[in-house]
Design a protein around this motif. Structure first.
Motif, PDB file in Angstrom:
ATOM      1  N   THR A   1      36.709   2.229  83.551  1.00 15.48           N
ATOM      2  CA  THR A   1      35.784   2.448  82.373  1.00 15.48           C
ATOM      3  C   THR A   1      34.464   1.571  82.758  1.00 15.48           C
ATOM      4  O   THR A   1      34.242   0.963  83.593  1.00 15.48           O
ATOM      5  N   GLU A   2      33.697   1.758  81.781  1.00 13.12           N
ATOM      6  CA  GLU A   2      32.606   0.953  81.859  1.00 13.12           C
ATOM      7  C   GLU A   2      32.909  -0.661  82.080  1.00 13.12           C
ATOM      8  O   GLU A   2      32.167  -1.565  82.482  1.00 13.12           O
ATOM      9  N   LEU A   3      33.959  -1.140  81.621  1.00 21.32           N
ATOM     10  CA  LEU A   3      34.293  -2.594  81.690  1.00 21.32           C
ATOM     11  C   LEU A   3      35.057  -2.662  82.851  1.00 21.32           C
ATOM     12  O   LEU A   3      35.465  -4.043  83.260  1.00 21.32           O
ATOM     13  N   GLY A   4      35.351  -1.619  83.769  1.00 18.29           N
ATOM     14  CA  GLY A   4      36.027  -2.133  85.081  1.00 18.29           C
ATOM     15  C   GLY A   4      37.455  -1.294  85.031  1.00 18.29           C
ATOM     16  O   GLY A   4      37.539  -0.431  84.101  1.00 18.29           O
ATOM     17  N   ARG A   5      38.283  -1.388  86.048  1.00 20.01           N
ATOM     18  CA  ARG A   5      39.643  -0.907  86.097  1.00 20.01           C
ATOM     19  C   ARG A   5      40.506  -1.117  84.757  1.00 20.01           C
ATOM     20  O   ARG A   5      40.425  -2.443  84.155  1.00 20.01           O
ATOM     21  N   HIS A   6      41.055  -0.129  84.418  1.00 21.31           N
ATOM     22  CA  HIS A   6      41.673  -0.283  83.259  1.00 21.31           C
ATOM     23  C   HIS A   6      43.185   0.819  83.062  1.00 21.31           C
ATOM     24  O   HIS A   6      42.955   1.720  83.758  1.00 21.31           O
TER      25      HIS A   6
ATOM     26  N   GLY B   1      36.698  11.575  77.166  1.00 20.54           N
ATOM     27  CA  GLY B   1      36.270  10.700  75.924  1.00 20.54           C
ATOM     28  C   GLY B   1      36.073   9.126  76.366  1.00 20.54           C
ATOM     29  O   GLY B   1      36.814   8.531  77.238  1.00 20.54           O
ATOM     30  N   PHE B   2      34.979   8.496  75.757  1.00 23.74           N
ATOM     31  CA  PHE B   2      34.747   7.085  75.998  1.00 23.74           C
ATOM     32  C   PHE B   2      34.613   6.680  77.312  1.00 23.74           C
ATOM     33  O   PHE B   2      34.930   5.417  77.671  1.00 23.74           O
ATOM     34  N   ASP B   3      34.154   7.556  78.431  1.00 20.76           N
ATOM     35  CA  ASP B   3      33.740   7.127  79.605  1.00 20.76           C
ATOM     36  C   ASP B   3      34.865   6.708  80.340  1.00 20.76           C
ATOM     37  O   ASP B   3      34.776   5.711  81.502  1.00 20.76           O
ATOM     38  N   TYR B   4      36.109   7.150  80.083  1.00 20.46           N
ATOM     39  CA  TYR B   4      37.331   6.744  80.961  1.00 20.46           C
ATOM     40  C   TYR B   4      37.432   7.841  81.893  1.00 20.46           C
ATOM     41  O   TYR B   4      37.297   9.020  81.715  1.00 20.46           O
TER      42      TYR B   4
END
Length: 147
Positions: A102-107, A137-140
């Protein structure tokens, strides 16, 4: 001696239609989406419900954000908890864990099947948690699945 006997809490399980699909069929559908399944399919048959009825169950598979402890109980633990509870409580095993970026990193988060695949965020700390969204969705960016 206590006159009160502890009992398990009563949990209301909503009624929903249950459908069955072979693991080999789900495997092909996942591969067609470009997802890796490094451990193969873990079951021969998978059970799911339609999107409307998943909507009634997803709230119960969303967990409070205060459970989060960095590296001890983080995104993979939320996703595994939701996956396990879904099968234990509702008997629906077409609900797995996905790892991606994701935009926050690995998820890590969840994926479920309703006739089509949808993603689900089980951590209530996310603004879109508790609801289903499309794979894009949501840049995942989903990479691999445990199902």
């Amino acid at each position: 001696m206590s006159r009160i006997k502890p009992v398990q809490p009563i949990i209301h399980t909503p009624s929903f239609p249950e459908h069955e699909i072979r693991g080999a069929q789900l495997y092909i559908k996942l591969k067609d989406l470009g997802l890796r399944i490094p451990f193969g399919m873990l079951d021969n048959k998978y059970y799911y419900t339609d999107l409307e009825h998943w909507g009634k169950l997803l709230y119960d598979l969303t967990f409070k954000s205060s459970l989060y402890v960095n590296d001890k109980f983080d995104c993979d633990n939320y996703a595994l908890k939701a996956m396990t509870l879904c099968t234990e409580r509702y008997g629906l095993n077409a609900f797995g864990m996905v790892v991606g970026d994701t935009e926050l990193g690995r998820h890590a988060y969840n994926i479920f099947y309703s006739g089509e695949f949808m993603l689900f965020e089980p951590n209530a700390g996310f603004p879109f948690s508790g609801s289903a969204f499309n794979l894009d969705g949501f840049d995942y960016e989903s990479e691999f699945v445990l199902l």
